[in-house]
Enzyme design. Sequence first.
Site, mmCIF file in Angstrom:
data_model
loop_
_atom_site.group_PDB
_atom_site.id
_atom_site.type_symbol
_atom_site.label_atom_id
_atom_site.label_comp_id
_atom_site.label_asym_id
_atom_site.label_seq_id
_atom_site.Cartn_x
_atom_site.Cartn_y
_atom_site.Cartn_z
ATOM 1 N N VAL A 123 0.816 -1.226 0.000
ATOM 2 C CA VAL A 123 0.000 0.000 0.000
ATOM 3 C C VAL A 123 0.845 1.270 0.000
ATOM 4 C CG1 VAL A 123 -2.026 -1.082 1.075
ATOM 5 C CG2 VAL A 123 -0.311 0.050 2.539
ATOM 6 N N ASN A 142 -7.003 -1.149 6.170
ATOM 7 C CA ASN A 142 -6.663 -1.795 7.443
ATOM 8 C C ASN A 142 -5.167 -2.117 7.592
ATOM 9 O OD1 ASN A 142 -7.382 -3.862 9.800
ATOM 10 N ND2 ASN A 142 -6.225 -5.012 8.263
ATOM 11 N N SER A 187 -6.291 4.380 15.524
ATOM 12 C CA SER A 187 -5.886 3.667 16.737
ATOM 13 C C SER A 187 -6.095 4.594 17.928
ATOM 14 C CB SER A 187 -4.398 3.300 16.641
ATOM 15 O OG SER A 187 -3.885 2.985 17.915
ATOM 16 N N TYR A 212 3.857 5.993 14.720
ATOM 17 C CA TYR A 212 2.550 5.339 14.625
ATOM 18 C C TYR A 212 1.431 6.305 15.032
ATOM 19 C CZ TYR A 212 -0.771 1.439 15.332
ATOM 20 O OH TYR A 212 -1.839 0.582 15.267
ATOM 21 N N ALA A 214 1.496 9.559 15.013
ATOM 22 C CA ALA A 214 1.374 10.631 14.009
ATOM 23 C C ALA A 214 0.593 10.120 12.799
ATOM 24 C CB ALA A 214 2.752 11.123 13.595
ATOM 25 N N LYS A 266 -1.532 7.589 12.669
ATOM 26 C CA LYS A 266 -2.927 7.264 12.995
ATOM 27 C C LYS A 266 -3.751 8.523 13.278
ATOM 28 C CE LYS A 266 -2.717 2.749 12.598
ATOM 29 N NZ LYS A 266 -3.416 2.076 11.493
ATOM 30 N N ILE A 305 -5.749 -4.985 20.700
ATOM 31 C CA ILE A 305 -6.450 -6.125 20.090
ATOM 32 C C ILE A 305 -5.486 -7.313 19.987
ATOM 33 C CG2 ILE A 305 -7.818 -6.878 18.089
ATOM 34 C CD1 ILE A 305 -8.930 -4.338 19.592
#
Length: 246
Positions: free
Chosen positions: A63, A89, A141, A154, A156, A158, A187
């Site tokens: 991606v 996702n 998140s 992460y 930044a 999200k 999760i």
Amino acid sequence: MRLKDKIAIITGGASGIGLEAVKLFAREGAHVALVDFNEEAGLLQERELQEKWDHIKFFQADVSDRESVDQMVQAVMDHFNGIDILINNAGITRDKTLRKMSVQDFQKVIDVNLTGVFHCAQAALPYMLERGKGKIINTSSISGVGGNIGQSNYSAAKAGVIGLTKTWAKELGKKGINVNAVAPGFIETDMIKTIPDMQLMQIKMITPSPRLGTPLDIANAYLFLASDESDFVNGHVLNVDGGMLK
Ligand code: NAI
């Protein structure tokens, strides 16, 4: 069947939350493009899932690479002839505190978790516009909402995903396209395997619903936001975290 004959792209579909969503969407009648960077895992899942549902197909793509995403979307169009739902996702972590994080690790997580969302949405958009209807669901998140130690990159990315979600809802709502985000808490997937047991226990203790989330908890939120039941929900960030972030 809440997604009967809908065509859905689910990125990061070869494991964890994405894989659970692939199965749930197939059960609900969708035709699913399982997209993942990991070819071996993707092909393995395709083989197993096709024994039950013949309307699932694996497409390999990174991606973070625009050419790869464009090719994937073209291949999905050639195979399924439409796109109704895009679940952004796919995601990675490269955790380190600010003092120790390399520029490469910062950039890599931004490239996959934020720019990847932009690539996939931009590539799929013309086909949703053609239909005058569509659902884009982005995975944020709790780290993107509240920040988290060791996750500059992460958090930044999200948080950026929330910005994209709200902007696209405003741009695309009048075209019949809903754009929403899900912000999972902790999760139980490979992603949290590096968290020590002691820390996981503390996480459960400060969560009002005192447990970790399951991939199905998140897949169910994707399903609601992908179905017609959420047609008047737009630009929303749905926390699925057991009440951790109040
Ligand atoms: P996972 O690690 O089990 O699955 C992620 C999948 O994404 C893997 O199959 C991987 O091969 C794929 N992927 C990675 N880089 C890719 C790329 N460049 N192109 C295409 N596919 C790629 O992780 P999990 O837990 O299922 O995470 C799914 C999403 O949920 C991610 O966006 C993650 O950030 C988010 N999330 C997860 C949380 C958790 O506690 N597990 C908490 C909050 C958010």
